[in-house]
Design a protein around this motif. Structure first.
Motif, mmCIF file in Angstrom:
data_model
loop_
_atom_site.group_PDB
_atom_site.id
_atom_site.type_symbol
_atom_site.label_atom_id
_atom_site.label_comp_id
_atom_site.label_asym_id
_atom_site.label_seq_id
_atom_site.Cartn_x
_atom_site.Cartn_y
_atom_site.Cartn_z
ATOM 1 N N VAL A 1 24.588 29.679 39.077
ATOM 2 C CA VAL A 1 25.182 30.944 39.514
ATOM 3 C C VAL A 1 24.199 32.060 39.171
ATOM 4 O O VAL A 1 23.424 31.946 38.225
ATOM 5 C CB VAL A 1 26.565 31.204 38.864
ATOM 6 N N LEU B 1 30.541 37.874 36.464
ATOM 7 C CA LEU B 1 30.529 36.930 37.568
ATOM 8 C C LEU B 1 31.043 37.600 38.830
ATOM 9 O O LEU B 1 32.114 38.209 38.822
ATOM 10 C CB LEU B 1 31.407 35.722 37.225
ATOM 11 N N ASP B 2 30.307 37.461 39.940
ATOM 12 C CA ASP B 2 30.783 37.992 41.209
ATOM 13 C C ASP B 2 31.556 36.895 41.953
ATOM 14 O O ASP B 2 31.727 35.769 41.446
ATOM 15 C CB ASP B 2 29.626 38.549 42.041
ATOM 16 N N GLY B 3 32.027 37.187 43.144
ATOM 17 C CA GLY B 3 32.820 36.239 43.929
ATOM 18 C C GLY B 3 32.126 34.910 44.190
ATOM 19 O O GLY B 3 32.712 33.846 43.948
ATOM 20 N N ALA C 1 29.705 33.516 42.545
ATOM 21 C CA ALA C 1 29.525 32.805 41.270
ATOM 22 C C ALA C 1 30.829 32.139 40.842
ATOM 23 O O ALA C 1 30.837 30.982 40.406
ATOM 24 C CB ALA C 1 29.031 33.761 40.185
ATOM 25 N N LYS C 2 31.950 32.852 40.986
ATOM 26 C CA LYS C 2 33.246 32.278 40.631
ATOM 27 C C LYS C 2 33.578 31.080 41.516
ATOM 28 O O LYS C 2 34.122 30.080 41.045
ATOM 29 C CB LYS C 2 34.348 33.340 40.720
ATOM 30 N N LEU D 1 31.479 28.158 40.293
ATOM 31 C CA LEU D 1 31.999 27.640 39.019
ATOM 32 C C LEU D 1 33.342 26.934 39.202
ATOM 33 O O LEU D 1 33.611 25.930 38.526
ATOM 34 C CB LEU D 1 32.106 28.771 37.999
ATOM 35 N N ALA D 2 34.179 27.422 40.112
ATOM 36 C CA ALA D 2 35.451 26.749 40.381
ATOM 37 C C ALA D 2 35.190 25.340 40.932
ATOM 38 O O ALA D 2 35.865 24.375 40.545
ATOM 39 C CB ALA D 2 36.303 27.563 41.347
ATOM 40 N N ALA E 1 29.845 32.029 32.147
ATOM 41 C CA ALA E 1 30.059 30.825 32.961
ATOM 42 C C ALA E 1 30.952 29.834 32.220
ATOM 43 O O ALA E 1 31.875 29.250 32.800
ATOM 44 C CB ALA E 1 28.720 30.195 33.327
ATOM 45 N N TYR F 1 34.578 30.940 32.290
ATOM 46 C CA TYR F 1 35.198 30.738 33.592
ATOM 47 C C TYR F 1 35.547 29.261 33.790
ATOM 48 O O TYR F 1 36.638 28.935 34.287
ATOM 49 C CB TYR F 1 34.311 31.236 34.732
ATOM 50 N N SER G 1 38.615 28.618 31.931
ATOM 51 C CA SER G 1 39.794 29.195 32.591
ATOM 52 C C SER G 1 40.284 28.312 33.737
ATOM 53 O O SER G 1 41.437 28.409 34.144
ATOM 54 C CB SER G 1 39.491 30.603 33.113
ATOM 55 N N GLN G 2 39.412 27.438 34.218
ATOM 56 C CA GLN G 2 39.761 26.511 35.289
ATOM 57 C C GLN G 2 40.231 25.157 34.758
ATOM 58 O O GLN G 2 40.452 24.226 35.526
ATOM 59 C CB GLN G 2 38.569 26.306 36.232
#
Length: 171
Positions: A67, A76-78, A80-81, A84-85, A125, A128, A131-132
């Motif tokens: 990312v 983190l921008d869109g 990057a998210k 990472l998701a 990172a 995130y 968080s997932q």
């Protein structure tokens, strides 16, 4: 009797010779034949597919292991998210895999500043991914600062490629 002794010695020599040839066939490091040489029969060839848990499998299934960040940022921008998701989904599907999140910076700034920035990027990172649903126990972070650029150059194109966090499969 003498013929039996000579025959016995001959048999021993043949056996030892066969063992030596067998060892040479197994030792591909000293063989002139490449380890991946085709056998000639298409059904016997090994299909080189990615193994689950490998870095290439992460990239193939998540789209990327990297990312990118804006200058002097660890937010983190869109895109990057989204990356990472996808990485989190892959990690959850491969529960034995561990990863190191490596933070990087471009060449501008002091060594100390860039090490701290790389750490913030790696932690962003990691947070995130957690968080997932990825357990913290499977993630570590490391900052390289500006020490390991992927693009050499003193222009925006090179700097943009070096402002990154990379998820590295460590098992």
């Amino acid at each position: 009797m003498r013929h039996i002794a000579i025959a016995g010695i001959g048999a021993l020599a043949l056996t030892l010779g066969a063992c030596a040839n067998k060892d040479k066939a197994v030792d591909t490091a000293t063989s002139d034949v490449p380890a991946t040489a085709p056998t000639g029969d298409a059904d016997d060839e090994v299909d080189l597919v990615e193994l689950p848990g490998a870095q290439a499998d992460l990239i193939a299934n998540a789209g990327s292991d990297t990312v990118y960040f804006a200058t002097d940022e660890s937010l983190l921008d869109g895109p990057a998210k989204a990356t990472l998701a996808a990485q989190a989904r892959w990690m959850l599907a491969n529960p034995t895999v561990r990863a190191s999140i490596e933070g990087h910076a471009d060449e501008r700034g002091t060594r100390e500043y860039n090490l701290a920035l790389g750490e913030r990027r790696a932690n962003a990172a990691k947070q995130y991914l957690m968080s997932q649903g990825v357990p913290e126990s499977r993630l570590t972070t490391l900052s390289w600062g500006k020490e390991r650029p992927v693009a050499v150059g003193s222009d925006e194109s090179a700097w943009a490629q070096n402002r990154r966090a990379v998820t590295v499969v460590v098992r």
